[in-house]
Design a protein around this motif. Sequence first.
Motif, PDB file in Angstrom:
ATOM      1  N   LYS A  68      43.485  29.930  46.337  1.00  0.00           N
ATOM      2  CA  LYS A  68      42.465  29.701  45.319  1.00  0.00           C
ATOM      3  C   LYS A  68      41.097  30.206  45.785  1.00  0.00           C
ATOM      4  O   LYS A  68      40.317  30.751  44.999  1.00  0.00           O
ATOM      5  CB  LYS A  68      42.399  28.212  44.972  1.00  0.00           C
ATOM      6  CG  LYS A  68      43.631  27.702  44.225  1.00  0.00           C
ATOM      7  CD  LYS A  68      43.794  26.201  44.316  1.00  0.00           C
ATOM      8  CE  LYS A  68      42.657  25.438  43.733  1.00  0.00           C
ATOM      9  NZ  LYS A  68      42.894  23.963  43.771  1.00  0.00           N
ATOM     10  N   ASN A  69      40.809  30.030  47.068  1.00  0.00           N
ATOM     11  CA  ASN A  69      39.537  30.484  47.618  1.00  0.00           C
ATOM     12  C   ASN A  69      39.396  32.000  47.567  1.00  0.00           C
ATOM     13  O   ASN A  69      38.301  32.536  47.539  1.00  0.00           O
ATOM     14  CB  ASN A  69      39.399  30.009  49.065  1.00  0.00           C
ATOM     15  CG  ASN A  69      37.996  30.163  49.601  1.00  0.00           C
ATOM     16  OD1 ASN A  69      37.038  29.711  48.976  1.00  0.00           O
ATOM     17  ND2 ASN A  69      37.858  30.798  50.750  1.00  0.00           N
ATOM     18  N   ALA A 319      35.974  34.151  46.905  1.00  0.00           N
ATOM     19  CA  ALA A 319      35.986  35.505  46.338  1.00  0.00           C
ATOM     20  C   ALA A 319      37.083  35.609  45.292  1.00  0.00           C
ATOM     21  O   ALA A 319      38.058  34.853  45.309  1.00  0.00           O
ATOM     22  CB  ALA A 319      36.225  36.537  47.443  1.00  0.00           C
ATOM     23  N   ASN A 320      36.901  36.528  44.376  1.00  0.00           N
ATOM     24  CA  ASN A 320      37.954  36.915  43.444  1.00  0.00           C
ATOM     25  C   ASN A 320      38.387  38.320  43.834  1.00  0.00           C
ATOM     26  O   ASN A 320      37.850  39.316  43.339  1.00  0.00           O
ATOM     27  CB  ASN A 320      37.462  36.871  41.997  1.00  0.00           C
ATOM     28  CG  ASN A 320      37.265  35.457  41.498  1.00  0.00           C
ATOM     29  OD1 ASN A 320      38.151  34.615  41.635  1.00  0.00           O
ATOM     30  ND2 ASN A 320      36.104  35.172  40.929  1.00  0.00           N
ATOM     31  N   GLY A 328      49.321  38.709  41.611  1.00  0.00           N
ATOM     32  CA  GLY A 328      48.984  37.618  42.500  1.00  0.00           C
ATOM     33  C   GLY A 328      48.712  38.035  43.922  1.00  0.00           C
ATOM     34  O   GLY A 328      48.361  37.196  44.753  1.00  0.00           O
ATOM     35  N   ILE A 329      48.855  39.326  44.242  1.00  0.00           N
ATOM     36  CA  ILE A 329      48.590  39.820  45.586  1.00  0.00           C
ATOM     37  C   ILE A 329      47.422  40.799  45.509  1.00  0.00           C
ATOM     38  O   ILE A 329      47.530  41.838  44.855  1.00  0.00           O
ATOM     39  CB  ILE A 329      49.815  40.520  46.190  1.00  0.00           C
ATOM     40  CG1 ILE A 329      51.015  39.571  46.204  1.00  0.00           C
ATOM     41  CG2 ILE A 329      49.519  40.989  47.602  1.00  0.00           C
ATOM     42  CD1 ILE A 329      52.275  40.188  46.783  1.00  0.00           C
ATOM     43  N   PRO A 330      46.298  40.491  46.163  1.00  0.00           N
ATOM     44  CA  PRO A 330      45.136  41.383  46.096  1.00  0.00           C
ATOM     45  C   PRO A 330      45.462  42.776  46.619  1.00  0.00           C
ATOM     46  O   PRO A 330      46.335  42.950  47.483  1.00  0.00           O
ATOM     47  CB  PRO A 330      44.111  40.683  46.994  1.00  0.00           C
ATOM     48  CG  PRO A 330      44.517  39.248  46.999  1.00  0.00           C
ATOM     49  CD  PRO A 330      46.010  39.264  46.922  1.00  0.00           C
TER      50      PRO A 330
END
Length: 532
Positions: A68-69, A319-320, A328-330
């Motif tokens: 979430k962070n 951060a987003n 779901g994986i940056p």
Amino acid sequence: MGMARSLVTAFLVGAMAIEASGAGQAQIDAARNKGLKWLLVQQRGDGSWRGSAGLEVTATSLVLEAFKNAGMRQGYHYGAAVAWLENSEVASVDSLARKISALSGTGVDLKADLDRLLSWQSVSFPYPNGSVWGAYDKFEMSFPDTALALKALRVSHYSYPTQDQELSAALCMILTSQRPDGSWGYGLVPAGSPVHTQAGAIFPTALTAMEIQGIITKKGWSSMTCNSISYPLATAVTKGISWLLSDTNKNSDGGFGANGVSDLLDTAVTYQALTAVNSSDPARDAALDYLVAAQDQTNGSWRNDPLQTALVLTSFTPANLVDLDQDGIPDGVESILGTNPSVADSRGLIKGDGLGVSGVTSPALLVSATMNRFFSINLTASGGTPPYTWGLVSGSLPPGVGLTGTTGTISGSPESVGTYPFLYSVTDHTGIGVISNARIDVAMPPVKTTGTETRYFGTLQSAYDSVEAGPPVIAHIVSGTLTEELIFDRGVAILLSGGLDESFSSRTGETVIQGSLTIRDGEVTADSITIN
């Protein structure tokens, strides 16, 4: 408080987001991506993470907080973690409080867990109706457990009639128990206890100071009157922070820990406490440098432990992170994993160890759809009191697809290829609801025609049937096998160009058409096509 208790409590720290100012931002970004990558591949098939024995709920809770962070609130890994945590059994106050905090904001109904937490309040408490907790149900008060429980109530925005009265009593116990040097220990000190039990400790002091600061921010309270004595809340926080920064706890390598030996968990929670009060002390920057440098440069973890890795990651700036394919994986993590950031492919990382429960901890496949082809399905519900309403809790539907909340209908024409996991809720007329874990797979249609316009088709026959008389049309066909009966009986010209990849951008082989082919009229030309 014994050494075993101290070590266990060290794992139960409430993480807070902070603004990083020590290590360079590029270093922090790289450390975060490597740490997230390690956590993703460590997730078990049931959605959980395992660290030290008995701390599975705490480890999974902290990993969910780390996700979430970083803005990771969708995808297989996030959905499986939420589902496992929602269904997990807990026995201690710290694991229950951590579970509640991690699931806050996910759409999960936490009322039963919150009521259970309130029922576990300590019974050996000198103030009436005081919200304090021990390690387990009705155990003697401990400061770390009380801080974690108060945080769970605060971040979940739970309210009940006697809340302010109980919170005031809890603060009085905390404020009157602060030691002259500004610290707190693990628990209340009985009369006649040995001197060493009366020393303060980093973990309870950092946790308690952070929670008092959180209460100040949320409630706007400035002081508490306890036994006719006024205690300024900000002063209690300042005293606690000053003790944390004392030479007794601060070490030359930038870390924090007792007896001159820096400890990762001590340093992380102290760093979070310093940031919670916006401390400008240079020790904060030094602590961040210590945390970043402590990362295992080979695998990206901290101490090869999911709990400690997640605790450090929750300390980094919220951060987003960019996630172009919304799986779901940056993208930065995908570059380390070697996966395609343009294709929703996170499903491939989930371990097939037989621990997943379809629809609960692993997404149940609702439909296999085709890009640019309309589909419609209806979610079902039973039991409870109709009418029902449906809603998207987390994750995302394919672009071009929507959910009608009053009917449970998911429909549309998907606009991109990929796997789309999501959590959805169904709630009955009385407000009772359940959450399910689902996914929609979208595949590239095997045939694309180009002519006056570009169109996609699931079969070659349907592509041919759509062609009208006029200029020749090219049917681009994905490499592989098409099994269908073909009848080309109209006066149109069509070029079959096969052996293409799924993006129709390059040729990777041949296309095999398995079945009878009848040509009665028109002109058909084949390129890279084998007809059996």
